[in-house]
Design a protein around this motif. Structure first.
Motif, mmCIF file in Angstrom:
data_model
loop_
_atom_site.group_PDB
_atom_site.id
_atom_site.type_symbol
_atom_site.label_atom_id
_atom_site.label_comp_id
_atom_site.label_asym_id
_atom_site.label_seq_id
_atom_site.Cartn_x
_atom_site.Cartn_y
_atom_site.Cartn_z
ATOM 1 N N LEU A 145 39.734 48.040 30.262
ATOM 2 C CA LEU A 145 39.868 49.203 31.149
ATOM 3 C C LEU A 145 41.232 49.867 31.012
ATOM 4 N N LYS A 146 42.248 49.059 30.810
ATOM 5 C CA LYS A 146 43.593 49.612 30.620
ATOM 6 C C LYS A 146 43.620 50.503 29.379
ATOM 7 N N ASP A 147 42.974 50.031 28.337
ATOM 8 C CA ASP A 147 42.892 50.798 27.092
ATOM 9 C C ASP A 147 42.102 52.088 27.312
ATOM 10 N N ALA A 148 40.968 51.981 28.050
ATOM 11 C CA ALA A 148 40.136 53.152 28.320
ATOM 12 C C ALA A 148 40.887 54.189 29.148
ATOM 13 N N LYS A 149 41.625 53.714 30.141
ATOM 14 C CA LYS A 149 42.369 54.617 31.021
ATOM 15 C C LYS A 149 43.449 55.376 30.256
ATOM 16 N N SER A 150 44.056 54.722 29.262
ATOM 17 C CA SER A 150 45.092 55.400 28.473
ATOM 18 C C SER A 150 44.527 56.580 27.690
ATOM 19 N N ILE A 151 43.215 56.521 27.413
ATOM 20 C CA ILE A 151 42.554 57.616 26.694
ATOM 21 C C ILE A 151 42.039 58.661 27.677
ATOM 22 N N ILE B 261 37.949 55.167 34.700
ATOM 23 C CA ILE B 261 37.917 54.107 35.719
ATOM 24 C C ILE B 261 36.814 54.385 36.734
ATOM 25 N N ASP B 262 36.671 55.656 37.102
ATOM 26 C CA ASP B 262 35.599 56.028 38.036
ATOM 27 C C ASP B 262 34.231 55.759 37.432
ATOM 28 N N ASP B 263 34.091 56.020 36.123
ATOM 29 C CA ASP B 263 32.818 55.748 35.454
ATOM 30 C C ASP B 263 32.494 54.258 35.517
ATOM 31 N N PHE B 264 33.496 53.426 35.325
ATOM 32 C CA PHE B 264 33.298 51.980 35.391
ATOM 33 C C PHE B 264 32.869 51.555 36.797
ATOM 34 N N GLU C 43 40.129 42.131 45.152
ATOM 35 C CA GLU C 43 41.224 41.800 44.250
ATOM 36 C C GLU C 43 41.086 42.561 42.926
ATOM 37 N N PHE C 44 39.865 42.623 42.425
ATOM 38 C CA PHE C 44 39.629 43.315 41.155
ATOM 39 C C PHE C 44 39.889 44.815 41.313
ATOM 40 N N ILE C 45 39.409 45.391 42.426
ATOM 41 C CA ILE C 45 39.632 46.812 42.701
ATOM 42 C C ILE C 45 41.134 47.097 42.768
ATOM 43 N N GLU C 46 41.864 46.223 43.423
ATOM 44 C CA GLU C 46 43.323 46.394 43.541
ATOM 45 C C GLU C 46 43.976 46.363 42.161
ATOM 46 N N ASN C 47 43.518 45.442 41.313
ATOM 47 C CA ASN C 47 44.072 45.349 39.954
ATOM 48 C C ASN C 47 43.729 46.568 39.103
ATOM 49 N N ILE C 48 42.538 47.123 39.338
ATOM 50 C CA ILE C 48 42.149 48.328 38.600
ATOM 51 C C ILE C 48 43.142 49.461 38.881
ATOM 52 N N TYR C 49 43.462 49.648 40.148
ATOM 53 C CA TYR C 49 44.323 50.775 40.510
ATOM 54 C C TYR C 49 45.789 50.529 40.169
ATOM 55 N N LYS C 50 46.111 49.299 39.732
ATOM 56 C CA LYS C 50 47.452 49.013 39.235
ATOM 57 C C LYS C 50 47.594 49.331 37.745
#
Length: 466
Positions: A433-439, A444-447, A458-465
């Motif tokens: 996801l980090k790689d996808a977000k850089s593009i 992230i919303d699609d995921f 916890e996972f949601i919090e990590n996504i937004y970090k």
């Protein structure tokens, strides 16, 4: 080779000479021809690919002028014309002992060397030909550039065109070919420059307006492209390719009503072309005017009963109307007619998915990946079906097998991350996801929409970090 600028004969005189030569052959009565006339005759027959008469003229010429260097040179041209380049080169070497710096001879030698696979030697020969040409050598330079263009050596063609341009900036043939070369090399701004210089001199050239329209399309300057196609059509109302490109450009801008109008104009020029009516059908399909879409696709089939795209178009419309069984019949008919068409298998897979026939959907997508392994859509659809069936390991294996082929494709990364998350591997999912977000940050919303991890705070919090 001969053209209008021949210093010896006009076209009328040339055809009179050819008639006189052919009469002498038919009658068996000898007539006098000087060396220059034989040269003109041999050039004429080679230009018109008449090997038999070219050989006849050469033999007659050799009998009368056995020591003529010009006739030896024409023998070399003849052997080059017939594909015996080794023999041609042998004769050229003989002539070079007497006329080492003849630009015409060096030009033919360059062609022969090129066809023998000796590119560097050919270029060296052409450079010598240009240096040896004591006259205004624009014509020779253009002949060389044209030869390289015809043989897909674009950079070499450009070399000689730029020399021509430095000598004569208003030569239309040079300007046109410069525009074309820079387009081929994807130096699009330079292509625009030279086509515009051409059109400043000759604004009534439909091909130049058409080519400039293509370049503006590649630059994403769609309004300018449409304007160019309009000028092309104004100059030549029969220029069907301009209607085609203008309609496609409007359709890509989602101006489907305008595109339909243009395609209808094209249909008047190409009333027997089934492809035109599928273009009209596609536009009506995008406008969700399905009855008109089917009518257009039917017209394509009436024109050509085995026109696969017409059947496929009807199948797509029927699927949009949720008439899936009928849709499958038409798409399968299209595939029977053209089993190598990637899009047909892709469409078949989608309809099977809609009917919940997942195994046939997977088979169709796999067939599509085999037909065109360099396009991502079928792999993406295949991964989506596997994800839907919760075959997470197979999703991972599929995407791993692609390597870096579609490394910038965000959708594939999101599917991969979803499979990893749903198989309880959140850390690996976050890396993807980090790689996808850089593009694409919106990925992230699609995921989130795909896997709905709202309960996993916890996972949601990590996504937004990320």
């Amino acid at each position: 080779m001969r053209d209008e600028s021949s210093e010896y004969l006009s076209f009328e005189e040339l055809f009179s000479l050819v008639e006189r030569f052919e009469e002498s052959i038919q009658s068996g009565q000898a007539q006098f021809f000087d060396v220059h006339e034989f040269v003109e005759l041999i050039d004429f027959f080679i230009d018109h690919e008449d090997e038999e008469k070219a050989l006849l003229a050469l033999k007659h010429a050799e009998n009368i002028y056995p020591s003529s260097i010009e006739i030896k040179y024409k023998w070399a041209e003849f052997y080059h014309f017939t594909g015996d380049n080794e023999k041609a080169l042998e004769l050229i070497h003989e002539v070079e002992k007497i006329e080492k710096f003849n630009s015409d001879l060096l030009y033919v030698k360059g062609e022969v060397l090129f066809e023998l696979g000796k590119l560097n030697a050919a270029v060296e020969c052409y450079d010598k030909a240009v240096s040896a040409d004591t006259d205004d050598n624009i014509e020779l330079l253009h002949r060389i550039s044209t030869f390289f263009l015809e043989n897909e050596e674009i950079n070499l063609a450009l070399k000689y065109l730029l020399i021509s341009y430095s000598k004569e900036r208003n030569n239309l043939a040079v300007l046109f070919d410069l525009g074309y070369c820079f387009e081929r090399l994807n130096e699009l701004d330079k292509s625009v420059k030279y086509y515009n210089e051409y059109l400043d001199i000759n604004p009534f050239s439909a091909p130049a307006w058409y080519n400039l329209g293509i370049v503006h399309t590649k630059l994403g300057e769609f309004d300018k492209a449409i304007e160019c196609y309009d000028f092309c059509i104004a100059v030549d109302p029969q220029y069907s390719s301009a209607y085609h490109n203008k309609g496609n450009t409007l359709a890509s801008l989602e101006k489907y009503d305008q595109a339909i109008k243009v395609f209808n104009e094209l249909a008047e020029l190409e009333s027997d072309s089934p492809r035109v009516f599928t273009l009209i059908g596609e536009c009506y399909e995008k406008l969700e005017q399905y009855d008109k879409a089917i009518e257009a696709y039917n017209k394509s089939i009436v024109i050509e009963p085995d026109f696969a795209e017409g059947y496929y178009g009807i199948g797509v419309v029927l699927a949009a109307r949720k008439k899936y069984e009928l849709s499958l019949n038409f798409i399968r008919r299209a595939i029977t007619l053209n089993p190598e068409e990637y899009d047909f298998w892709l469409g078949l897979g989608r309809v099977y998915f809609e009917t919940n026939d997942l195994e046939n959907s997977l088979k169709a997508y796999r067939e599509a990946t085999g037909l065109n392994p360099d396009l991502p859509d079928a792999y993406l659809s295949l991964a989506e079906v596997l994800l839907y069936e919760e075959r997470f390991t197979e999703v991972e294996q599929l995407i791993d097998g692609l390597g870096n082929k579609f490394d910038s494709n965000v959708s594939i990364k999101i599917i991969n991350a979803a499979a990893l998350y749903l198989s309880h591997r959140p850390k690996e999912a976050l890396d993807i996801l980090k790689d996808a977000k850089s593009i694409d940050p919106s990925s992230i919303d699609d995921f989130i929409n795909l896997v709905n991890p709202d309960a996993d705070e916890e996972f949601i919090e990590n996504i937004y970090k990320l």
